[in-house]
Enzyme design. Structure first.
Site, short mmCIF file in Angstrom:
data_model
loop_
_atom_site.label_atom_id
_atom_site.label_comp_id
_atom_site.label_asym_id
_atom_site.label_seq_id
_atom_site.Cartn_x
_atom_site.Cartn_y
_atom_site.Cartn_z
NE ARG A 133 -16.06 -8.67 -7.21
CZ ARG A 133 -14.88 -8.84 -6.30
NH1 ARG A 133 -15.11 -9.73 -5.43
NH2 ARG A 133 -13.95 -8.51 -6.71
NE ARG A 135 -17.91 -1.87 2.78
CZ ARG A 135 -17.05 -1.20 3.05
NH1 ARG A 135 -17.19 0.13 3.67
NH2 ARG A 135 -15.92 -1.12 2.47
NE ARG A 157 -11.37 8.65 -20.31
CZ ARG A 157 -12.02 9.71 -21.26
NH1 ARG A 157 -11.90 9.66 -22.33
NH2 ARG A 157 -12.49 10.63 -20.45
NE ARG A 198 -10.39 11.68 -7.68
CZ ARG A 198 -9.88 10.62 -7.04
NH1 ARG A 198 -10.44 9.83 -6.12
NH2 ARG A 198 -8.83 10.29 -7.22
CD GLU A 223 -8.48 13.68 -9.21
OE1 GLU A 223 -9.07 12.33 -9.95
OE2 GLU A 223 -7.92 13.62 -8.43
CE1 TYR A 240 -5.27 2.89 -10.98
CE2 TYR A 240 -6.42 1.35 -9.55
CZ TYR A 240 -5.81 2.47 -9.82
OH TYR A 240 -5.85 3.28 -8.76
CG ASP A 274 -5.81 -0.59 -5.72
OD1 ASP A 274 -6.10 0.24 -6.27
OD2 ASP A 274 -6.71 -1.48 -5.38
#
Length: 368
Positions: free
Chosen positions: A172, A176, A249, A281, A301, A349, A351
């Protein structure tokens, strides 16, 4: 040494939360970490009065009130809202994809115009069964946004062509049709006012912690000092890589203190989505805390392929690694005294709010 109820290997957010909850319930815990500091990758340190996210930006966000109330019971969180900006060859775009992005990309001013533009590009691509990440992304958002904001950035992140990456990486994409630059949809969001290290310090208050202590350098001894072990490190390392290395990574950081520069880029996070810029970034840390210092600190980074000895960051959840992890998980599930938890031990991973949720769930199950 007195016998402990639990040995917790790792002082990251998962290990610290588990140790805190167990200790609150009367369990004797010893926590060890191979690093010289607590906090794992959420570790922050002060540089020129600015809280620097040593291992990359961490923004706490959740819709789980129990989790939000839990972390706020230890430290105060600020009102930071994650609103990154993308820089593609000098032109700026707002993220996530929203009406600001669509106006910057096409000059459209209404949701209907934006939706029509995206649908035209999706139909033009004619992709019904995406075979890779590139086809998946184009089928969702069209070619303009894909080639400007996704393709080259993703290839820098993963070190692989988008056509070689599996489609499921981008199942996905956040789209918005409002002028809303808030990256997350969660109800609660912020960063500890005094940095994440303070949060971990509070979680570990009153618990014995040994730093610069590698579990594997004296595994037999550490296995003997507790009834049970909470292991948060790499799962393949625990089993001495008997099936081979899982792939990750990793990220290299170039951090600079810019003295006399009060505002370098005007935003905490700016992604560089073109292939020519070597870094993915730039983080300007003071903006995470609304700082007004006369200096600033930035971190560039650089994403690169992990090799043994590097710090693992992002699991490469392709078919090969998923099959390999399943073998290690079968070994882990067969352990009677050892519980595996966190992003490295579960090769997934997470959060931060998911880390805390999982820790709460684990301790509940351990105490039953």
């Amino acid at each position: 040494m007195l016998k402990n109820d639990f040995l917790v290997v790792g002082t990251g957010l998962f290990g610290a939360t588990v140790a805190c909850l167990l200790s609150r319930n009367g369990k004797q815990c010893l926590v060890i970490d191979k690093r010289s500091h607590i906090g794992g990758n959420v570790y922050t340190e002060s540089m020129n009065g600015i809280d620097v996210h040593k291992y990359g930006a961490h923004i706490f966000h959740t819709s789980n009130k129990q989790v939000w109330d839990f972390v706020n019971s230890f430290v105060e969180f600020n009102r930071y809202t994650n609103s990154p900006v993308a820089n593609y060859k000098g032109k700026l775009y707002n993220l996530p994809f929203n009406m600001n992005t669509f106006y910057q990309m096409w000059g459209v001013t209404t949701p209907e115009q934006a939706a029509t533009k995206i649908e035209e590009q999706r139909k033009e691509a004619g992709i019904t069964h995406p075979r890779n990440l590139e086809e998946q992304a184009i089928s969702l958002i069209g070619k303009d946004i894909y080639y400007t904001l996704i393709k080259e950035y993703t290839e820098k992140q993963w070190g692989r062509k988008a056509t070689e990456l599996p489609a499921f990486i981008i199942r996905r994409l956040p789209v918005r049709y409002t002028f809303d630059n808030n990256y997350f949809n969660d109800k609660y969001q912020g960063i500890p006012v005094d940095g994440y290290t303070k949060l971990v310090e509070k979680l570990l208050a009153g618990i014995e912690v040994k730093l610069n202590t590698d579990y594997f350098e004296d595994k037999d001894y550490f296995d003997s000092v507790a009834d049970r072990i909470i292991y948060t490190g790499e799962i393949d390392r625990y089993f001495d890589y008997c099936f081979g290395h899982l792939e990750y990574r990793t990220v290299r950081f170039e951090t600079e203190v810019l003295e006399g520069v009060s505002n370098f880029q005007g935003n905490a996070v700016v992604n560089y989505t073109d292939a020519e810029t070597p870094y993915t970034r730039i983080i300007e840390h003071k903006h995470f805390g609304f700082g007004n210092q006369s200096d600033t600190v930035i971190s560039k980074e650089f994403s690169k392929e992990w090799k043994p000895g590097d710090e693992p960051y992002y699991p490469v959840n392709d078919e090969r690694n998923s099959l390999l992890y399943a073998k290690y998980k079968a070994l882990a599930d067969a352990q009677e005294r050892v519980v595996f938890g966190g992003r490295l031990a579960e090769y997934k991973y997470y959060d931060m709010h998911q880390v805390v949720e999982n820790a709460l769930y684990l301790v509940d199950s351990l105490l039953k």
